[in-house]
Motif scaffolding. Structure first.
Motif, PDB file in Angstrom:
ATOM      1  N   ALA A 207       6.407  16.376   5.544  1.00  0.00           N
ATOM      2  CA  ALA A 207       5.917  17.407   4.979  1.00  0.00           C
ATOM      3  C   ALA A 207       6.059  18.408   5.952  1.00  0.00           C
ATOM      4  O   ALA A 207       5.859  18.030   7.240  1.00  0.00           O
ATOM      5  CB  ALA A 207       4.767  17.166   4.385  1.00  0.00           C
ATOM      6  N   ASP A 208       6.161  19.700   5.634  1.00  0.00           N
ATOM      7  CA  ASP A 208       6.078  20.634   6.556  1.00  0.00           C
ATOM      8  C   ASP A 208       4.740  21.371   6.729  1.00  0.00           C
ATOM      9  O   ASP A 208       4.279  21.883   7.726  1.00  0.00           O
ATOM     10  CB  ASP A 208       6.793  22.165   5.926  1.00  0.00           C
ATOM     11  CG  ASP A 208       8.384  21.765   5.874  1.00  0.00           C
ATOM     12  OD1 ASP A 208       9.140  21.310   7.034  1.00  0.00           O
ATOM     13  OD2 ASP A 208       8.660  21.425   4.787  1.00  0.00           O
ATOM     14  N   LEU A 209       4.021  21.049   5.866  1.00  0.00           N
ATOM     15  CA  LEU A 209       2.575  21.614   5.754  1.00  0.00           C
ATOM     16  C   LEU A 209       1.455  20.566   5.038  1.00  0.00           C
ATOM     17  O   LEU A 209       2.196  20.166   4.026  1.00  0.00           O
ATOM     18  CB  LEU A 209       2.333  23.134   5.229  1.00  0.00           C
ATOM     19  CG  LEU A 209       3.005  24.138   5.867  1.00  0.00           C
ATOM     20  CD1 LEU A 209       3.111  25.224   4.739  1.00  0.00           C
ATOM     21  CD2 LEU A 209       2.301  24.723   7.091  1.00  0.00           C
ATOM     22  N   VAL A 210       0.600  20.557   5.661  1.00  0.00           N
ATOM     23  CA  VAL A 210      -0.771  19.553   4.721  1.00  0.00           C
ATOM     24  C   VAL A 210      -1.923  20.396   5.142  1.00  0.00           C
ATOM     25  O   VAL A 210      -2.544  20.900   5.678  1.00  0.00           O
ATOM     26  CB  VAL A 210      -0.777  18.193   5.287  1.00  0.00           C
ATOM     27  CG1 VAL A 210      -1.309  18.403   6.830  1.00  0.00           C
ATOM     28  CG2 VAL A 210      -1.828  17.402   4.503  1.00  0.00           C
ATOM     29  N   VAL A 211      -2.805  20.262   3.944  1.00  0.00           N
ATOM     30  CA  VAL A 211      -4.046  20.998   3.921  1.00  0.00           C
ATOM     31  C   VAL A 211      -5.071  19.848   3.169  1.00  0.00           C
ATOM     32  O   VAL A 211      -4.752  19.360   2.303  1.00  0.00           O
ATOM     33  CB  VAL A 211      -4.198  22.438   2.991  1.00  0.00           C
ATOM     34  CG1 VAL A 211      -3.740  22.024   1.552  1.00  0.00           C
ATOM     35  CG2 VAL A 211      -5.371  22.858   3.077  1.00  0.00           C
TER      36      VAL A 211
END
Length: 393
Positions: A207-211
């Motif tokens: 993934a490029d981003l995780v929140v």
């Protein structure tokens, strides 16, 4: 239908908060049992409190959050936000073109409402899937979202995760070479997936981003922590600051201390307890399912169980769940998400045994409370006005 819209959900929540206040005022905090799995908190020292100034706080705590946040999530750079929903909104505002597509895959519908609502705000098209056989990526796609763990703790399979990442990269190569970022909404999944399911982190899976939410299954405040590619985080951070979505100093400090205090053993200890509880409950009531850290019963199954008791009701499935949640809170001090959840939160009744308060509540006592409160629910559901009063007043 009693709870018909977001305004009603807010009114329900306000009533729950009033009841919580009365319990604490007249009976004490030890008579309230928060089993939401979202209890959170601020583990701040006196020295921390002295530093929570507008500019001093970020100077001290953001650097600490950068270090421990990357240890928790991976990624190049970290961003603190005032909620996970704020991170989703800031990401969509920063990265999604009007009239382009946001494609969302989750293990089970429904999605968290913050995702489609954010798409609507920027004029983007929104597609969601819970079945990989039907999943596809339109040509004009700006963002792909993966939910690691749903609101009811349905967890994505690793192989499904990998397939979506592969599809995203393949699509980027074939459609004008424009890379499509992948954001993982890992609100509770950032801890559930690695600890309970032995899955790699979202970043490790590509993934490029995780929140993630810093109050879910950990002792941090209600806030959002995002990590990922530095160039994307920079864009999202700029948008977050423009619209006041960033975490303020007390929140950042609380995130740091919550992450420092996170202990995976607290989640693992709940595994054996949930097996005992679900076996005991289903021997007398039925309809309960396991969650990774506890037990739950969906509104649909709850409605079916009431029908099995020979009772007819005009209430919707969700209203039945809300009513039971209020009975549990008002009469027994048991706090669940349907009582206090934000608008759009799942109406599924979930009892999280990894919660701090679950440790001081005997399982036999909890079972007795659940069964007794269900009997009280049976005496209410054929009277919508009494249920309305229970929910709102």
């Amino acid at each position: 239908m009693i709870v018909e819209n977001s305004v009603h959900e807010v009114k329900k929540r306000e009533n729950s908060l009033r009841i919580i206040k009365e319990i604490i005022q007249y009976e004490g905090r030890n008579q309230l049992y928060d089993l939401t799995g979202l209890s959170g908190g601020f583990l701040l020292s006196k020295e921390d409190l002295k530093l929570l100034e507008t500019y001093v706080g970020p100077a001290i705590f953001e650097e600490q959050l950068e270090k421990i946040g990357k240890e928790h999530l991976g990624g190049d750079k970290v961003l603190g936000l005032n909620r996970t929903s704020s991170g989703i909104l800031a990401t969509i505002m920063a990265l999604v073109r009007p009239e382009s597509y946001v494609v969302h895959y989750l293990p089970k519908l429904p999605s968290h409402p913050s995702i489609p609502r954010s798409c609507s705000l920027v004029g983007a098209n929104y597609l969601e899937f819970e079945d990989l056989e039907n999943f596809f990526i339109p040509d004009d796609t700006s963002l792909i979202v993966i939910t690691g763990s749903t609101m009811d703790h349905q967890v994505i399979e690793v192989e499904d995760f990998k397939k979506i990442i592969k599809m995203a990269k393949s699509h980027s190569e074939s459609y004008s070479g424009i890379e499509i970022p992948v954001l993982v909404d890992d609100a509770s999944g950032a801890r559930l997936r690695p600890v309970i399911f032995n899955q790699p982190s979202a970043i490790e899976l590509g993934a490029d981003l995780v929140v993630t939410s810093t109050d879910k299954l950990m002792d941090g405040p209600r806030g959002g922590l995002m990590s990922g590619r530095e160039d994307l985080i920079n864009e999202i951070k700029s948008k977050a600051h423009q619209f006041g979505l960033e975490a303020q100093p007390p929140l950042v400090a609380g995130m740091v201390r919550g992450l420092e205090n996170f202990n995976p053993e607290n989640l693992l200890e709940s595994l054996e307890k949930k097996q005992d509880l679900i076996k005991s409950l289903n021997s007398q009531l039925g309809g309960f399912e396991e969650t990774p850290t506890g037990v739950m019963i969906s509104p649909e199954v709850l409605s079916f169980e009431i029908e099995n008791q020979g009772i007819k009701t005009d209430l919707s499935d969700s209203d039945i769940s809300f009513t039971w949640a209020m009975v549990l809170l008002k009469n027994y001090g048991i706090l669940t998400i349907p009582a206090v959840g934000m608008p759009g939160a799942s109406p599924t009744l979930r009892f999280d045994l990894a919660s701090k308060d679950a440790k001081i509540l005997n399982l036999d006592e909890l079972k007795k409370i659940i069964l007794n409160s269900f009997k009280e629910l049976l005496n209410l559901v054929d009277n919508p006005e009494k249920c309305r009063e229970m929910i709102f007043y």
